[in-house]
Design an enzyme around this catalytic site. Structure first.
Site, short mmCIF file in Angstrom:
data_model
loop_
_atom_site.label_atom_id
_atom_site.label_comp_id
_atom_site.label_asym_id
_atom_site.label_seq_id
_atom_site.Cartn_x
_atom_site.Cartn_y
_atom_site.Cartn_z
N ARG A 124 -0.04 4.42 -0.43
CA ARG A 124 -0.77 5.67 -0.26
C ARG A 124 -0.21 6.53 0.88
O ARG A 124 0.10 6.04 1.95
CB ARG A 124 -2.26 5.39 -0.02
CG ARG A 124 -2.97 4.88 -1.25
CD ARG A 124 -4.40 4.49 -0.95
NE ARG A 124 -4.46 3.31 -0.09
CZ ARG A 124 -5.60 2.73 0.27
NH1 ARG A 124 -6.76 3.24 -0.13
NH2 ARG A 124 -5.58 1.66 1.05
N ASP A 175 0.87 -1.18 0.00
CA ASP A 175 0.00 0.00 0.00
C ASP A 175 0.90 1.22 0.00
O ASP A 175 1.59 1.49 0.99
CB ASP A 175 -0.91 0.00 1.23
CG ASP A 175 -2.00 1.07 1.16
OD1 ASP A 175 -1.82 2.07 0.44
OD2 ASP A 175 -3.03 0.90 1.83
#
Length: 205
Positions: free
Chosen positions: A135, A133
């Site tokens: 982000r 991930d």
């Protein structure tokens, strides 16, 4: 990156009538920004009548789910749910241009191909040499600050979102869980999110 050293400002505000495939309709005040840390065209949708502590959703862009209705994830149903719930409560939906947990559309589709061979959504990213991930929510915190929002009720099942927002100076008063939008096509995907990264998703079986 501290918000004080990386302020963003509102660029444009414009009303947009929204209508979803199931007939649900509302009106959003769309807000664009200058000075976002990652230079991307993220969008805030102000819905309903936000109070002092608005209901906020950080929604990462998902072309396949949001636009084409792909059943391999729960992004489209989550977006639809969030718009209605935020309209009712008063708040903001931040639409963040972070396709595929920020690995990009083509890489996401490459990961789908690996998932078809048996890997889960996180294992597939790792097999491609990509982060599970990637982000970063610095721009989201900047957007909220530019809107004058310092405290939120956060609509999410993802424990990383309140952690990052809190570290960036946004107070999270309450975490409000989203619904569980499970289908035979996305059940393995949802289970991986629950087991691997602690998403608060209750799944039968």
């Amino acid at each position: 990156m501290s918000l004080s050293s990386a302020a963003a400002s509102v660029r444009t505000r414009v009303q947009i009538p929204l209508t979803f495939a199931d007939g649900y309709a509302t009106t959003a005040l769309a807000v664009t920004f200058d000075g976002l840390a990652d230079g991307r065209e993220h969008l805030a949708l102000i819905l309903g009548e936000p109070g002092a502590t608005p209901l906020v959703r950080l929604h990462s862009e998902c072309l396949t789910g949001d636009v084409f209705g792909s059943a391999r994830c729960d992004c489209g149903p989550q977006l639809r749910e969030a718009v209605e719930r935020i309209t009712e409560a008063g708040g903001v939906l931040l639409y963040l241009r972070q396709e595929g947990r920020d690995i990009g559309l083509y890489n996401k589709l490459d990961a789908y191909a690996l998932q078809d061979s048996g890997l889960d959504t996180y294992e597939a990213n790792t097999a491609l040499g990509l982060p599970e991930d990637a982000r970063d929510y610095t721009a989201a915190a900047q957007m909220l600050s530019a809107l004058g929002i310092s405290e939120v009720d956060l609509l999410t099942n993802n424990p990383d979102k309140p952690r990052q927002l809190s570290a960036l100076g946004v107070s999270v008063r309450e975490i409000v869980p989203t619904g569980v939008h499970s289908t035979p096509d996305n059940l393995r995907y949802l289970r991986a999110k629950a087991e691997h990264t602690g998403h608060t998703i209750s799944l039968a079986g």
